[in-house]
Design a protein around this motif. Sequence first.
Motif, PDB file in Angstrom:
ATOM      1  N   SER A  19      31.698 -82.338  29.250  1.00  0.00           N
ATOM      2  CA  SER A  19      31.298 -81.185  30.075  1.00  0.00           C
ATOM      3  C   SER A  19      32.339 -80.072  30.023  1.00  0.00           C
ATOM      4  O   SER A  19      32.077 -78.937  30.417  1.00  0.00           O
ATOM      5  CB  SER A  19      31.121 -81.621  31.530  1.00  0.00           C
ATOM      6  N   GLY A  20      33.576 -80.415  29.571  1.00  0.00           N
ATOM      7  CA  GLY A  20      34.660 -79.430  29.547  1.00  0.00           C
ATOM      8  C   GLY A  20      35.720 -79.699  30.587  1.00  0.00           C
ATOM      9  O   GLY A  20      36.769 -79.060  30.593  1.00  0.00           O
ATOM     10  N   SER A  21      35.467 -80.659  31.471  1.00  0.00           N
ATOM     11  CA  SER A  21      36.480 -80.980  32.484  1.00  0.00           C
ATOM     12  C   SER A  21      37.585 -81.825  31.854  1.00  0.00           C
ATOM     13  O   SER A  21      37.397 -82.449  30.805  1.00  0.00           O
ATOM     14  CB  SER A  21      35.852 -81.709  33.671  1.00  0.00           C
ATOM     15  N   SER A  22      38.759 -81.825  32.504  1.00  0.00           N
ATOM     16  CA  SER A  22      39.902 -82.571  31.968  1.00  0.00           C
ATOM     17  C   SER A  22      40.793 -83.051  33.100  1.00  0.00           C
ATOM     18  O   SER A  22      40.719 -82.544  34.225  1.00  0.00           O
ATOM     19  CB  SER A  22      40.717 -81.693  31.010  1.00  0.00           C
ATOM     20  N   GLY A  30      55.236 -92.301  37.593  1.00  0.00           N
ATOM     21  CA  GLY A  30      54.543 -92.318  38.879  1.00  0.00           C
ATOM     22  C   GLY A  30      53.080 -92.693  38.793  1.00  0.00           C
ATOM     23  O   GLY A  30      52.416 -92.786  39.822  1.00  0.00           O
ATOM     24  N   GLY A  31      52.536 -92.871  37.582  1.00  0.00           N
ATOM     25  CA  GLY A  31      51.092 -93.101  37.465  1.00  0.00           C
ATOM     26  C   GLY A  31      50.326 -91.963  38.118  1.00  0.00           C
ATOM     27  O   GLY A  31      49.267 -92.159  38.709  1.00  0.00           O
ATOM     28  N   GLN A  32      50.876 -90.742  37.981  1.00  0.00           N
ATOM     29  CA  GLN A  32      50.445 -89.612  38.811  1.00  0.00           C
ATOM     30  C   GLN A  32      49.525 -88.657  38.048  1.00  0.00           C
ATOM     31  O   GLN A  32      49.875 -88.181  36.969  1.00  0.00           O
ATOM     32  CB  GLN A  32      51.681 -88.857  39.304  1.00  0.00           C
ATOM     33  N   VAL A  33      48.373 -88.387  38.636  1.00  0.00           N
ATOM     34  CA  VAL A  33      47.502 -87.336  38.107  1.00  0.00           C
ATOM     35  C   VAL A  33      48.135 -85.998  38.492  1.00  0.00           C
ATOM     36  O   VAL A  33      48.407 -85.752  39.672  1.00  0.00           O
ATOM     37  CB  VAL A  33      46.074 -87.434  38.691  1.00  0.00           C
ATOM     38  N   VAL A  34      48.399 -85.133  37.497  1.00  0.00           N
ATOM     39  CA  VAL A  34      49.053 -83.848  37.787  1.00  0.00           C
ATOM     40  C   VAL A  34      48.140 -82.654  37.504  1.00  0.00           C
ATOM     41  O   VAL A  34      48.509 -81.519  37.788  1.00  0.00           O
ATOM     42  CB  VAL A  34      50.383 -83.694  37.015  1.00  0.00           C
ATOM     43  N   SER A  35      46.949 -82.924  36.953  1.00  0.00           N
ATOM     44  CA  SER A  35      46.002 -81.829  36.721  1.00  0.00           C
ATOM     45  C   SER A  35      44.591 -82.399  36.693  1.00  0.00           C
ATOM     46  O   SER A  35      44.372 -83.498  36.167  1.00  0.00           O
ATOM     47  CB  SER A  35      46.307 -81.123  35.396  1.00  0.00           C
ATOM     48  N   TRP A  36      43.671 -81.665  37.275  1.00  0.00           N
ATOM     49  CA  TRP A  36      42.243 -81.987  37.182  1.00  0.00           C
ATOM     50  C   TRP A  36      41.505 -80.656  37.151  1.00  0.00           C
ATOM     51  O   TRP A  36      41.545 -79.900  38.121  1.00  0.00           O
ATOM     52  CB  TRP A  36      41.800 -82.844  38.369  1.00  0.00           C
ATOM     53  N   ARG A  66      34.768 -75.265  34.103  1.00  0.00           N
ATOM     54  CA  ARG A  66      35.130 -73.846  33.925  1.00  0.00           C
ATOM     55  C   ARG A  66      36.640 -73.678  33.758  1.00  0.00           C
ATOM     56  O   ARG A  66      37.141 -72.564  33.825  1.00  0.00           O
ATOM     57  CB  ARG A  66      34.627 -73.016  35.120  1.00  0.00           C
ATOM     58  N   ARG A  67      37.349 -74.788  33.596  1.00  0.00           N
ATOM     59  CA  ARG A  67      38.801 -74.814  33.395  1.00  0.00           C
ATOM     60  C   ARG A  67      39.566 -74.351  34.624  1.00  0.00           C
ATOM     61  O   ARG A  67      40.715 -73.904  34.524  1.00  0.00           O
ATOM     62  CB  ARG A  67      39.229 -73.956  32.176  1.00  0.00           C
TER      63      ARG A  67
END
Length: 306
Positions: free
Chosen positions: A22-25, A32-38, A42-43
């Motif tokens: 879909s274009g999401s990331s 840290g097993g850390q999500v740092v961007s979502w 539409r970016r």
Amino acid sequence: MPLMNVFHDGDGFPRIVLADPSGSSAEVLLYGGQVVSWKNERREELLFMSSKAIWKPPKAIRGGLPVFFPQFGNLGTSERNGFARNRFWTIDSDPSPLPPSNNHSSVDLLLKSTDEDLKIWPRSFELRLRVSLSAGKLTLIPRVRNTDTKPFSFTFALRNYLSVSDISEVRVEGLETLDYLDNLMRRERFTEQADAITFDGEVDRIYLSSPQKIAIIDHEKKRTFVLRKDGMPDAGMWNPWDKRAKTVPDLGYEDYKTMLCVDSAVTETPIVLKPLEEWKGYQELSTVSSSYCSGQLDPRKVLYGF
């Protein structure tokens, strides 16, 4: 096909990049097993990251989605919010018994107790985290296994630093009438009286026995975050506002205006695991557009699907 790539950046943080057709990331650090961007299709970045975040171990990174284990806050013998968020995790080669996430771009991470950890918290454990990305959704499944010879207890949280347009225009629905512990009032217990929670000053609370679904409505962006959770009955909420923000060294003075933390948490009643027992939690973040003129998004549609 969903994609997963591992990159080694110059900052010394190996990161996994999940991508959806879909274009999401999403970007996940082994630190840290850390999500740092979502980002959505539409970016647009959906998670807040401090303008003064310190990207250098052993500091925790302020923003994104840190994992708090083996304790949330200062309720325990470990360091505040635990040590899992400033350890290097590994990619888990054996994430059983979770089913394979065939349709999603996902990564399975693993943190095992080290000799250093056992000095701080003398209990042997395995902490696993699956991060999955699909169109419009980010899902996290944490699991804790007791690999010790004795039972142990822990508290836990997934802190969600959500990016908002203006904190004074945000409202949260789904927590009304609940009891909460107010960390600004020595953890005194109160009952939420408001129909929806709005913000005009510092807030640092833990809502107890919260529902499985919470809506965070951003009027200006006409966007609603929907937080669904299971196995984590409590919900943390934090925004430092202006005075407190100036005392947090790794937070920009104006950063509080564009962030809100709403956490999935286990805090009032710690999890107790016997040897070889495992606890599993679940969190799903999604966004829906809230299209309305001057009225309000009908919370029943978001919270109950009417």
